[in-house]
Design a protein around this motif. Structure first.
Motif, PDB file in Angstrom:
ATOM      1  N   ALA A   1      29.848  32.579  50.481  1.00  0.00           N
ATOM      2  CA  ALA A   1      31.078  33.339  50.679  1.00  0.00           C
ATOM      3  C   ALA A   1      30.867  34.840  50.480  1.00  0.00           C
ATOM      4  CB  ALA A   1      32.161  32.831  49.736  1.00  0.00           C
ATOM      5  N   TYR A   2      29.879  35.217  49.666  1.00  0.00           N
ATOM      6  CA  TYR A   2      29.613  36.636  49.449  1.00  0.00           C
ATOM      7  C   TYR A   2      29.346  37.382  50.752  1.00  0.00           C
ATOM      8  CZ  TYR A   2      29.257  36.870  44.343  1.00  0.00           C
ATOM      9  OH  TYR A   2      29.542  36.879  43.012  1.00  0.00           O
TER      10      TYR A   2
ATOM     11  N   LYS B   1      38.963  27.121  57.669  1.00  0.00           N
ATOM     12  CA  LYS B   1      38.960  27.874  56.421  1.00  0.00           C
ATOM     13  C   LYS B   1      37.767  28.818  56.398  1.00  0.00           C
ATOM     14  CE  LYS B   1      40.870  24.373  53.331  1.00  0.00           C
ATOM     15  NZ  LYS B   1      40.597  23.605  52.119  1.00  0.00           N
ATOM     16  N   ASN B   2      37.978  30.004  55.823  1.00  0.00           N
ATOM     17  CA  ASN B   2      36.844  30.898  55.667  1.00  0.00           C
ATOM     18  C   ASN B   2      36.014  30.476  54.454  1.00  0.00           C
ATOM     19  OD1 ASN B   2      37.930  32.081  53.306  1.00  0.00           O
ATOM     20  ND2 ASN B   2      38.957  33.663  54.474  1.00  0.00           N
ATOM     21  N   LEU B   3      34.842  31.045  54.329  1.00  0.00           N
ATOM     22  CA  LEU B   3      33.925  30.645  53.254  1.00  0.00           C
ATOM     23  C   LEU B   3      34.499  30.921  51.878  1.00  0.00           C
ATOM     24  CD1 LEU B   3      30.502  31.738  54.769  1.00  0.00           C
ATOM     25  CD2 LEU B   3      31.418  29.428  54.562  1.00  0.00           C
TER      26      LEU B   3
ATOM     27  N   ALA C   1      34.985  28.079  49.011  1.00  0.00           N
ATOM     28  CA  ALA C   1      34.406  28.222  47.669  1.00  0.00           C
ATOM     29  C   ALA C   1      35.493  28.110  46.608  1.00  0.00           C
ATOM     30  CB  ALA C   1      33.676  29.556  47.551  1.00  0.00           C
ATOM     31  N   LYS C   2      36.637  28.735  46.870  1.00  0.00           N
ATOM     32  CA  LYS C   2      37.762  28.682  45.926  1.00  0.00           C
ATOM     33  C   LYS C   2      38.247  27.240  45.750  1.00  0.00           C
ATOM     34  CE  LYS C   2      42.328  30.674  45.179  1.00  0.00           C
ATOM     35  NZ  LYS C   2      43.360  31.576  45.725  1.00  0.00           N
TER      36      LYS C   2
ATOM     37  N   THR D   1      35.567  40.212  51.063  1.00  0.00           N
ATOM     38  CA  THR D   1      36.068  41.567  50.828  1.00  0.00           C
ATOM     39  C   THR D   1      35.686  41.951  49.396  1.00  0.00           C
ATOM     40  OG1 THR D   1      38.175  40.822  49.901  1.00  0.00           O
ATOM     41  CG2 THR D   1      38.083  41.101  52.310  1.00  0.00           C
ATOM     42  N   PRO D   2      35.792  43.222  49.042  1.00  0.00           N
ATOM     43  CA  PRO D   2      35.486  43.610  47.655  1.00  0.00           C
ATOM     44  C   PRO D   2      36.307  42.835  46.618  1.00  0.00           C
ATOM     45  CG  PRO D   2      35.572  45.553  49.033  1.00  0.00           C
ATOM     46  CD  PRO D   2      36.036  44.392  49.894  1.00  0.00           C
ATOM     47  N   GLU D   3      37.573  42.586  46.917  1.00  0.00           N
ATOM     48  CA  GLU D   3      38.418  41.824  45.986  1.00  0.00           C
ATOM     49  C   GLU D   3      37.933  40.382  45.863  1.00  0.00           C
ATOM     50  OE1 GLU D   3      39.727  43.554  48.653  1.00  0.00           O
ATOM     51  OE2 GLU D   3      40.445  45.292  47.540  1.00  0.00           O
ATOM     52  N   GLU D   4      37.553  39.801  46.998  1.00  0.00           N
ATOM     53  CA  GLU D   4      37.056  38.427  46.970  1.00  0.00           C
ATOM     54  C   GLU D   4      35.732  38.342  46.228  1.00  0.00           C
ATOM     55  OE1 GLU D   4      39.011  36.746  51.135  1.00  0.00           O
ATOM     56  OE2 GLU D   4      37.019  37.639  51.181  1.00  0.00           O
ATOM     57  N   LYS D   5      34.878  39.346  46.373  1.00  0.00           N
ATOM     58  CA  LYS D   5      33.598  39.362  45.653  1.00  0.00           C
ATOM     59  C   LYS D   5      33.820  39.353  44.150  1.00  0.00           C
ATOM     60  CE  LYS D   5      30.712  41.338  49.225  1.00  0.00           C
ATOM     61  NZ  LYS D   5      29.866  42.428  49.683  1.00  0.00           N
ATOM     62  N   THR D   6      34.824  40.093  43.702  1.00  0.00           N
ATOM     63  CA  THR D   6      35.153  40.102  42.279  1.00  0.00           C
ATOM     64  C   THR D   6      35.564  38.704  41.824  1.00  0.00           C
ATOM     65  OG1 THR D   6      35.829  42.412  42.375  1.00  0.00           O
ATOM     66  CG2 THR D   6      36.684  41.111  40.533  1.00  0.00           C
ATOM     67  N   GLN D   7      36.378  38.040  42.622  1.00  0.00           N
ATOM     68  CA  GLN D   7      36.813  36.689  42.267  1.00  0.00           C
ATOM     69  C   GLN D   7      35.643  35.710  42.331  1.00  0.00           C
ATOM     70  OE1 GLN D   7      40.439  35.455  44.121  1.00  0.00           O
ATOM     71  NE2 GLN D   7      40.622  33.670  42.829  1.00  0.00           N
ATOM     72  N   LEU D   8      34.755  35.881  43.295  1.00  0.00           N
ATOM     73  CA  LEU D   8      33.579  35.018  43.387  1.00  0.00           C
ATOM     74  C   LEU D   8      32.679  35.178  42.153  1.00  0.00           C
ATOM     75  CD1 LEU D   8      32.755  35.505  47.154  1.00  0.00           C
ATOM     76  CD2 LEU D   8      33.494  33.368  46.092  1.00  0.00           C
ATOM     77  N   GLN D   9      32.558  36.393  41.662  1.00  0.00           N
ATOM     78  CA  GLN D   9      31.782  36.620  40.441  1.00  0.00           C
ATOM     79  C   GLN D   9      32.424  35.884  39.273  1.00  0.00           C
ATOM     80  OE1 GLN D   9      31.804  40.897  40.379  1.00  0.00           O
ATOM     81  NE2 GLN D   9      29.817  41.040  41.422  1.00  0.00           N
ATOM     82  N   HIS D  10      33.738  35.904  39.222  1.00  0.00           N
ATOM     83  CA  HIS D  10      34.462  35.179  38.171  1.00  0.00           C
ATOM     84  C   HIS D  10      34.212  33.675  38.292  1.00  0.00           C
ATOM     85  CE1 HIS D  10      37.526  34.387  35.189  1.00  0.00           C
ATOM     86  NE2 HIS D  10      38.148  33.579  36.040  1.00  0.00           N
TER      87      HIS D  10
END
Length: 69
Positions: free
Chosen positions: A43-44, A3-5, A9-10, A48-57
């Motif tokens: 994970a940051y 699994k990726n980071l 995290a998810k 990807t930019p989309e994943e960064k948005t979800q990580l912020q959430h």
């Protein structure tokens, strides 16, 4: 395949939210909170930019859960 980071995290965040304090008497430890926080931060680096948005959430959700309990 490992699994990726982001996925780790998810998964950790999903588990953290599913086992919220008060849910069947479960109380989060500081170690659990810190582990989720560190997984999100790690994970940051490869997100990807989309994943960064979800990580912020995820970070916002984590902070809200911590403040509520």
């Amino acid at each position: 395949m490992e699994k990726n980071l982001f996925q780790q995290a998810k998964d950790m965040m999903t588990s953290f939210l599913a086992n919220s304090p008060g849910h069947e008497g479960h109380q989060h430890t500081e170690q659990e909170k810190e582990a989720v926080r560190k997984a999100i931060q790690a994970a940051y680096n490869e997100a990807t930019p989309e994943e960064k948005t979800q990580l912020q959430h995820f970070e916002q959700q984590l902070e809200e859960k911590i403040k509520l309990h």
